[in-house]
Scaffold this active site. Sequence first.
Site, mmCIF file in Angstrom:
data_model
loop_
_atom_site.group_PDB
_atom_site.id
_atom_site.type_symbol
_atom_site.label_atom_id
_atom_site.label_comp_id
_atom_site.label_asym_id
_atom_site.label_seq_id
_atom_site.Cartn_x
_atom_site.Cartn_y
_atom_site.Cartn_z
ATOM 1 N N ARG A 157 0.869 -1.180 0.000
ATOM 2 C CA ARG A 157 0.000 0.000 0.000
ATOM 3 C C ARG A 157 0.905 1.229 0.000
ATOM 4 N NH1 ARG A 157 2.373 2.154 3.691
ATOM 5 N NH2 ARG A 157 0.765 3.730 3.662
ATOM 6 N N ARG A 168 -7.276 -0.616 -7.002
ATOM 7 C CA ARG A 168 -7.603 0.501 -6.091
ATOM 8 C C ARG A 168 -7.772 1.764 -6.954
ATOM 9 N NH1 ARG A 168 -4.264 1.093 -0.645
ATOM 10 N NH2 ARG A 168 -6.196 2.117 -0.020
ATOM 11 N N GLN A 218 -1.974 2.742 9.915
ATOM 12 C CA GLN A 218 -0.669 2.857 9.236
ATOM 13 C C GLN A 218 0.332 3.608 10.102
ATOM 14 O OE1 GLN A 218 -3.609 3.415 7.760
ATOM 15 N NE2 GLN A 218 -3.598 2.906 5.585
ATOM 16 N N ASP A 242 -1.851 10.660 -2.506
ATOM 17 C CA ASP A 242 -2.239 9.612 -3.466
ATOM 18 C C ASP A 242 -2.544 10.183 -4.843
ATOM 19 O OD1 ASP A 242 -2.922 8.501 -0.646
ATOM 20 O OD2 ASP A 242 -2.705 6.797 -2.006
ATOM 21 N N ASN A 253 -5.296 12.493 0.029
ATOM 22 C CA ASN A 253 -4.423 11.681 0.884
ATOM 23 C C ASN A 253 -5.312 10.948 1.888
ATOM 24 O OD1 ASN A 253 -1.741 10.782 1.589
ATOM 25 N ND2 ASN A 253 -1.937 11.967 3.471
ATOM 26 N N LYS A 254 -4.681 10.153 2.722
ATOM 27 C CA LYS A 254 -5.398 9.318 3.689
ATOM 28 C C LYS A 254 -6.455 10.103 4.448
ATOM 29 C CE LYS A 254 -5.094 5.831 4.212
ATOM 30 N NZ LYS A 254 -6.061 4.911 3.546
HETATM 31 O O1 MRU Z 1 -4.536 3.226 2.020
HETATM 32 P P1 MRU Z 1 -3.051 3.442 1.914
HETATM 33 O O2 MRU Z 1 -2.277 2.946 3.086
HETATM 34 O O3 MRU Z 1 -2.524 2.926 0.588
HETATM 35 O O4 MRU Z 1 -2.909 5.008 1.887
HETATM 36 C C1 MRU Z 1 -1.613 5.570 1.793
HETATM 37 C C2 MRU Z 1 -1.595 7.032 1.917
HETATM 38 O O5 MRU Z 1 -2.607 7.695 2.001
HETATM 39 C C3 MRU Z 1 -0.248 7.674 1.846
HETATM 40 O O6 MRU Z 1 -0.208 8.808 2.660
HETATM 41 C C4 MRU Z 1 0.007 8.082 0.390
HETATM 42 O O7 MRU Z 1 -0.162 6.978 -0.448
HETATM 43 C C5 MRU Z 1 1.352 8.626 0.211
HETATM 44 S S1 MRU Z 1 2.566 7.354 0.364
HETATM 45 C C6 MRU Z 1 4.068 7.959 -0.059
#
Ligand code: MRU
Length: 346
Positions: free
Chosen positions: A51, A94, A197, A238, A248-249
């Site tokens: 991820r 995804r 995470q 992302d 982003n997350k």
């Molecule tokens: O759902 P995830 O764990 O794939 O989400 C990841 C994130 O939101 C990260 O902050 C983003 O991908 C940047 S990673 C360098």
Amino acid sequence: MQESTAAVRAVVWTNEELQLLDQRALPQLVNYLSYREVDAVATAIREMVVRGAPAIGIAAAYGIVLAARARYAQSPEDWKSAIEADLRTLAEARPTAVNLFWAIERLRGVLAGIEGDPEPVLLAEARRIHEQDIAANHRMGELGAALIERPCAILTHCNAGALATGGYGTALGVVRAGFASGRITEVYADETRPWLQGARLTAWEMVQEGIPVTLQAEGAAAHLMKQGRIEWVIVGSDRIAANGDVANKIGTYGLAVLAHHHGVKFMVVAPSSTVDMTIASGDDIPIEQRSPDEVLTLAGQRIAAEGAGAWNPAFDVTPAALVDAIVTERGVVLKPDPNKMRDMMS
Ligand code: MRU
């Protein structure tokens, strides 16, 4: 100090197969899973074995190498049309991280010109993507750390570290470079519900590197800022739209609003492969909805009252107006807007 994770690799190509560090098992278990089939790689992306936007793109690139091997063995004449089904399967894994589609398009462009066995050519391109991502992270680490004027603590969200990338990390690349140069003294990490995470991955990376890390529930961020304990929020992304809006997350947008209110600066660190110039604003970024079970349960145990439902958007969009700096390997955009983003990407 334990072994450094600056060099940890979430994605490895070895012995003619793809190996992924199973991030669902961290930090209790460091376990690599082996992949020789593209469908299994797509499932690994969907189920979060791997991820983080750049790591997903790199894994997909190696997945295409596996797909090409199988399709060429089945039919050396028709493999280029047959592999389209595999590219679709990967693209459906995804929806939000644009690095996935970026990597697929980059390999699609290469495979069009291949004659004969595609594996060596596609493998060379996948390795190039991987190596370029690591190099970009080191560059962004320097650029981002240079924006920090005096030694301070920072807050980060999710995991944008070595585990989420080819290696070294984006936001955590800035942390690594900033800690080494004395600009960053300490990291606060949101635990990042529901997938944790921050607690499981960011804390693991920081502890192993000897960088002081303090976990907090997301709800503690406002209080942390009000007490003046941090000067920067530093996150990854992302997908970044052409106007500088940042996906982003989930929870990132809330942090940006809080940072604005408290006079805390907000930095987004992401390679140019995360910038999607085809999307005018963050309104057009598809937001992944994940299973309610991720919210209703913890480590496989139900924690919510029976009968309750859950809403589980995996990402949110922070408007460009709340972002002080976007750091890519191509340079830094302060107070992003469409013109500055276009200049940086052209
Ligand atoms: O759902 P995830 O764990 O794939 O989400 C990841 C994130 O939101 C990260 O902050 C983003 O991908 C940047 S990673 C360098």
